[in-house]
Design an enzyme around this catalytic site. Structure first.
Site, PDB file in Angstrom:
ATOM      1  N   ARG A   1       0.313  19.916  11.829  1.00 34.73           N
ATOM      2  CA  ARG A   1       0.663  19.078  10.678  1.00 34.73           C
ATOM      3  C   ARG A   1       0.498  17.599  11.028  1.00 34.73           C
ATOM      4  NH1 ARG A   1       6.353  21.243   8.315  1.00 34.73           N
ATOM      5  NH2 ARG A   1       6.715  18.994   8.295  1.00 34.73           N
TER       6      ARG A   1
ATOM      7  N   ARG B   1      18.549  16.967   1.294  1.00 37.00           N
ATOM      8  CA  ARG B   1      18.383  16.167   2.504  1.00 37.00           C
ATOM      9  C   ARG B   1      19.115  14.842   2.417  1.00 37.00           C
ATOM     10  NH1 ARG B   1      13.079  18.612   4.333  1.00 37.00           N
ATOM     11  NH2 ARG B   1      12.436  17.542   6.217  1.00 37.00           N
TER      12      ARG B   1
ATOM     13  N   ARG C   1      11.093  11.003  11.847  1.00 39.93           N
ATOM     14  CA  ARG C   1      11.721  12.045  11.012  1.00 39.93           C
ATOM     15  C   ARG C   1      13.119  12.368  11.520  1.00 39.93           C
ATOM     16  NH1 ARG C   1       7.449  16.341  11.822  1.00 39.93           N
ATOM     17  NH2 ARG C   1       8.741  17.755  10.593  1.00 39.93           N
TER      18      ARG C   1
ATOM     19  N   LYS D   1      14.094  26.454  10.912  1.00 44.11           N
ATOM     20  CA  LYS D   1      14.548  26.940   9.599  1.00 44.11           C
ATOM     21  C   LYS D   1      13.480  27.824   8.928  1.00 44.11           C
ATOM     22  CE  LYS D   1      15.162  22.700   8.075  1.00 44.11           C
ATOM     23  NZ  LYS D   1      14.741  21.963   9.303  1.00 44.11           N
TER      24      LYS D   1
ATOM     25  N   ARG E   1       3.875  23.089  17.445  1.00 44.57           N
ATOM     26  CA  ARG E   1       3.828  23.893  16.203  1.00 44.57           C
ATOM     27  C   ARG E   1       2.412  23.889  15.621  1.00 44.57           C
ATOM     28  NH1 ARG E   1       7.929  22.856  11.265  1.00 44.57           N
ATOM     29  NH2 ARG E   1       7.084  20.742  11.295  1.00 44.57           N
TER      30      ARG E   1
HETATM   31  P1  ADP Z   1      11.697  23.813  10.709  1.00 45.99           P
HETATM   32  O1  ADP Z   1      11.376  24.677   9.514  1.00 45.99           O
HETATM   33  O2  ADP Z   1      13.170  23.715  10.960  1.00 45.99           O
HETATM   34  O3  ADP Z   1      11.021  22.475  10.673  1.00 45.99           O
HETATM   35  P2  ADP Z   1       9.991  25.727  12.126  1.00 45.99           P
HETATM   36  O4  ADP Z   1      10.537  27.049  11.688  1.00 45.99           O
HETATM   37  O5  ADP Z   1       8.706  25.283  11.558  1.00 45.99           O
HETATM   38  O6  ADP Z   1      11.120  24.554  11.988  1.00 45.99           O
HETATM   39  O7  ADP Z   1       9.894  25.787  13.730  1.00 45.99           O
HETATM   40  C1  ADP Z   1       9.398  24.678  14.481  1.00 45.99           C
HETATM   41  C2  ADP Z   1       8.569  25.191  15.646  1.00 45.99           C
HETATM   42  O8  ADP Z   1       9.436  25.830  16.603  1.00 45.99           O
HETATM   43  C3  ADP Z   1       7.520  26.267  15.285  1.00 45.99           C
HETATM   44  O9  ADP Z   1       6.399  26.049  16.105  1.00 45.99           O
HETATM   45  C4  ADP Z   1       8.201  27.591  15.603  1.00 45.99           C
HETATM   46  O10 ADP Z   1       7.254  28.594  15.957  1.00 45.99           O
HETATM   47  C5  ADP Z   1       9.072  27.205  16.794  1.00 45.99           C
HETATM   48  N1  ADP Z   1      10.363  27.897  16.881  1.00 45.99           N
HETATM   49  C6  ADP Z   1      11.210  28.201  15.871  1.00 45.99           C
HETATM   50  N2  ADP Z   1      12.339  28.772  16.330  1.00 45.99           N
HETATM   51  C7  ADP Z   1      12.204  28.819  17.694  1.00 45.99           C
HETATM   52  C8  ADP Z   1      13.043  29.298  18.768  1.00 45.99           C
HETATM   53  N3  ADP Z   1      14.246  29.807  18.545  1.00 45.99           N
HETATM   54  N4  ADP Z   1      12.573  29.163  20.035  1.00 45.99           N
HETATM   55  C9  ADP Z   1      11.352  28.609  20.259  1.00 45.99           C
HETATM   56  N5  ADP Z   1      10.523  28.161  19.304  1.00 45.99           N
HETATM   57  C10 ADP Z   1      10.940  28.257  18.036  1.00 45.99           C
HETATM   58  P1  AMP Z   2       9.568  19.650   6.099  1.00 45.42           P
HETATM   59  O1  AMP Z   2       8.409  20.563   5.804  1.00 45.42           O
HETATM   60  O2  AMP Z   2      10.869  20.188   5.585  1.00 45.42           O
HETATM   61  O3  AMP Z   2       9.624  19.268   7.553  1.00 45.42           O
HETATM   62  O4  AMP Z   2       9.318  18.315   5.271  1.00 45.42           O
HETATM   63  C1  AMP Z   2       8.167  17.503   5.515  1.00 45.42           C
HETATM   64  C2  AMP Z   2       8.290  16.183   4.786  1.00 45.42           C
HETATM   65  O5  AMP Z   2       8.351  16.403   3.360  1.00 45.42           O
HETATM   66  C3  AMP Z   2       9.544  15.367   5.095  1.00 45.42           C
HETATM   67  O6  AMP Z   2       9.408  14.600   6.278  1.00 45.42           O
HETATM   68  C4  AMP Z   2       9.648  14.495   3.829  1.00 45.42           C
HETATM   69  O7  AMP Z   2       8.684  13.456   3.834  1.00 45.42           O
HETATM   70  C5  AMP Z   2       9.223  15.473   2.733  1.00 45.42           C
HETATM   71  N1  AMP Z   2      10.387  16.239   2.209  1.00 45.42           N
HETATM   72  C6  AMP Z   2      10.595  17.570   2.309  1.00 45.42           C
HETATM   73  N2  AMP Z   2      11.748  17.925   1.719  1.00 45.42           N
HETATM   74  C7  AMP Z   2      12.291  16.783   1.234  1.00 45.42           C
HETATM   75  C8  AMP Z   2      13.502  16.480   0.554  1.00 45.42           C
HETATM   76  N3  AMP Z   2      14.388  17.426   0.235  1.00 45.42           N
HETATM   77  N4  AMP Z   2      13.734  15.176   0.232  1.00 45.42           N
HETATM   78  C9  AMP Z   2      12.850  14.208   0.524  1.00 45.42           C
HETATM   79  N5  AMP Z   2      11.707  14.422   1.185  1.00 45.42           N
HETATM   80  C10 AMP Z   2      11.420  15.693   1.541  1.00 45.42           C
END
Ligand code: ADP
Ligand code: AMP
Length: 224
Positions: free
Chosen positions: A160, A88, A171, A13, A127
């Site tokens: 992270r 969420r 998660r 995302k 990541r």
């Molecule tokens: P989210 O915001 O949904 O948690 P991220 O955008 O942080 O996910 O992406 C998670 C990981 O996957 C990152 O390391 C990113 O570079 C990688 N990634 C995102 N989209 C793709 C894809 N289509 N193919 C391979 N790797 C991807």
């Molecule tokens: P994310 O960066 O979206 O993967 O979120 C990381 C962490 O932040 C999650 O695992 C939750 O602990 C917290 N978090 C982020 N967004 C929300 C939300 N909308 N509601 C509750 N917790 C959240």
């Protein structure tokens, strides 16, 4: 334009949001980024959120809704915004509907980025994020030019705390239990679009997303 990005952690995302922002100047509201920033700055909400975030649990709805309500009232959000990682839970979705109604606004579309659990584990365990500008990398799929250094700002890249296998599993369980039901919630409101984010690279996922945006007339053919 108000759009929501829904999907499991690690589905891409944040990556698609940053691609979109290369084409459209629209603020992105990522509750995860806001919480991590608050944790780093040791604000009151940061102190409350820390334990939840680091153990893969959701921060209680009342805090999240307060953060979001304040954020969308800011000047830069008046023409629209993208929610990344919010809502969420069912309560958050309902709370958002109430807040938007009060502001005489509504969600245009919810994009659901579908991905398998195996893909999530692969993507999240590799990541890396920039400590300075939040840019997202992947050691396998999108590595930086220089090890541990952000291509964009030179900041340090780190893993992270919640991207460790045990926490990723937690998660994902929380996602399945609390967030997945929102797919049906938005489907019933006829504002849900599914995007296959599983077997495609970033370019492929973005292309599908961009085509859907155009079909829904949320962007013009020229792109904005
Ligand atoms: P989210 O915001 O949904 O948690 P991220 O955008 O942080 O996910 O992406 C998670 C990981 O996957 C990152 O390391 C990113 O570079 C990688 N990634 C995102 N989209 C793709 C894809 N289509 N193919 C391979 N790797 C991807
Ligand atoms: P994310 O960066 O979206 O993967 O979120 C990381 C962490 O932040 C999650 O695992 C939750 O602990 C917290 N978090 C982020 N967004 C929300 C939300 N909308 N509601 C509750 N917790 C959240």
């Amino acid at each position: 334009m108000i759009i929501v990005f829904l999907g499991p952690p690690g589905t891409g995302k944040g990556t698609i949001v940053s691609e979109l922002r290369k084409h459209i100047k629209i603020p992105a509201i990522a509750t995860g980024d806001i919480l991590r920033d608050a944790i780093e700055k040791e604000t009151n909400i940061g102190k409350t959120a820390k334990e939840y975030v680091n153990s893969g649990k959701l921060v209680p709805d009342k805090h999240i809704l307060r953060i979001v309500e304040n954020r969308i009232k800011e000047d830069d959000c008046q023409k629209g915004f993208i929610f990344d990682g919010f809502p969420r839970t069912f309560n958050q979705a309902q709370g958002l509907d109430i807040v938007l109604h009060k502001l005489n606004k509504q969600i245009n579309q919810v994009f659901y980025f579908e991905t398998s659990y195996n893909t999530i584990i692969n993507r999240l365990s590799a990541r890396r994020v920039c400590l300075k500008c939040d840019a997202i990398y992947n050691l396998i799929y999108n590595p930086p030019d220089i090890v541990e250094k952000c291509d964009k700002c030179g900041g340090r890249l780190v893993q992270r705390d919640d991207d460790r296998e045990g926490i990723i599993k937690k998660r994902f369980e929380v996602y399945e239990q609390e967030t997945l039901p929102l797919v049906q919630y938005y489907q019933e409101k006829s504002i849900l679009t599914k995007i296959d984010a599983n077997n495609k690279n970033v370019k492929g996922v973005f292309q599908e997303f961009w085509e859907r945006l155009a079909e829904l007339e949320l962007i013009s053919n020229s792109g904005s």
